[in-house]
Design an enzyme around this catalytic site. Sequence first.
Site, short mmCIF file in Angstrom:
data_model
loop_
_atom_site.label_atom_id
_atom_site.label_comp_id
_atom_site.label_asym_id
_atom_site.label_seq_id
_atom_site.Cartn_x
_atom_site.Cartn_y
_atom_site.Cartn_z
N LYS A 49 0.38 -1.02 -0.16
CA LYS A 49 0.28 0.48 -0.35
C LYS A 49 1.20 1.41 0.13
O LYS A 49 1.76 1.02 0.74
CB LYS A 49 -0.95 -0.20 1.04
CG LYS A 49 -1.63 0.83 1.00
CD LYS A 49 -3.18 1.08 3.18
CE LYS A 49 -3.53 1.46 2.75
NZ LYS A 49 -4.74 1.43 3.69
N SER A 124 -9.63 2.14 2.85
CA SER A 124 -8.90 2.54 1.96
C SER A 124 -7.92 2.06 1.59
O SER A 124 -7.20 2.40 0.47
CB SER A 124 -7.89 3.62 3.01
OG SER A 124 -7.34 3.02 3.98
N SER A 148 -10.04 -0.96 7.04
CA SER A 148 -8.67 -0.27 5.70
C SER A 148 -8.39 -2.09 4.89
O SER A 148 -8.75 -1.86 3.62
CB SER A 148 -7.92 0.51 5.81
OG SER A 148 -8.67 2.42 5.86
#
Length: 445
Positions: A49, A124, A148
């Site tokens: 990420k 996210s 997330s």
Amino acid sequence: MQHYIAAIDQNKHLNCFLEVFAEQALQRAAELDSQPISGMLHGVVIGIKDNICYKGHKASAASKILENFISPYSATAVERLEQEGAIILGRLNCDEFGMGSSNENSAFGPVLNPNDHSRVAGGSSGGSAAAVKSGLCMAALGSDTGGSVRLPADFCGVVGYKPAYGRVSRYGLIAYGSSFDQIGVLSNNVEDAAKIIEVISGPDEFDSTVLNIQNDSFDLSADRKYRIAYFPEWIEHTSIDPEISDQLKAFLKQLESEGHKVQPVSFPLTEFIVPTYYVLTTAEASSNLGRYDGARFGYRSRKIPDNLYSYYKHNRTEGFGKEVKRRIMLGTFVLSTGYYDAYFTKALQVRQQLKQQTELIFRDYDFILAPNSPGLAYKLGEKDKDPLAMYMGDIFTVFANLTGVPAVSLPVFKHSSNLPFGLQVLSSPQNEVSLLRFSHHMMQQ
């Protein structure tokens, strides 16, 4: 490695990867080919990420304010992956600074759901979940502040694992809410997630919040009958899709028929979970994001400032996105004089009550079973104009971050609309190995 690089190129429309380290990854693959297999993750292709630092590479947290920032060091989790032979393929799209539930808040465009390109991938860590689901990498690291990892896993149909707070070092993870953030894993199965967690977890001298315990061996072979709780207030919640509720109820009955002890446990603090989470995380975010002013690193406005105040104002106004500004403002408000005790102090008290009640539940039960989200992956742009509706979608996931317990999303269900949705399983931090064993067993059925 050539296969994955080609697959990413063919699936650019999903917008999963912000950058692919193609040349470096191929070189690393060639080096590993020439060596005997040694590490636990020898040759495993992993994406990270964009809020996890990797030395010599950009780490923008999907924000314009950090668009060209190059990290001078690697996160502990990334270092441990490479030590065990993993190949870091690239950085994955996400909501800006991890703030969002849909991956529509990225400064570089939304990630599309691989199951239906008109829908969100969840956030996210949407880029991580979509990349794993689409076969663009073997597994991916994400971060979980309030769901997330688990929410995009639910929307895309992959395994999403959030370890207990403190099991994995946060060193090198760009902070959103420091007492909530935890690096997690998205993968195709529980075995892969367990191997990666085993590699990246454990004590770290660079992070004082890491649990000072020796790393567990995540052996998934053992299995037994468990004591399982569920919250009727969640299963019967007014916002939940009836089909999600019905399939969860049927699943609970199936577990009971297999010999597990399954019982309802009332949880009267449910209505306080989301307000408590957003008061505390926005307060921490307003503090953590104060460092991004354009003076030392990051985005600098081209406008000529009148003074230092306007210099900061121009940089932050242009550099941050709408959702990040909203949360900074809310966090500053709840920490301000006259409101600190009314909001922030009260939220801390509720968080303590949540932790105490959760500890009591785990004295009598091994796991809590729950939904991840009240609904399925929604259409792109569907909730843009209603941030409160977006926040309420986190009602079932933020609980694990408030209490610091481990939680996993398992892709065991399919809706009549043909979209996947997951089962959320939570345990006490001391029972994390059993949580993975139980999850592995659920995936075999």
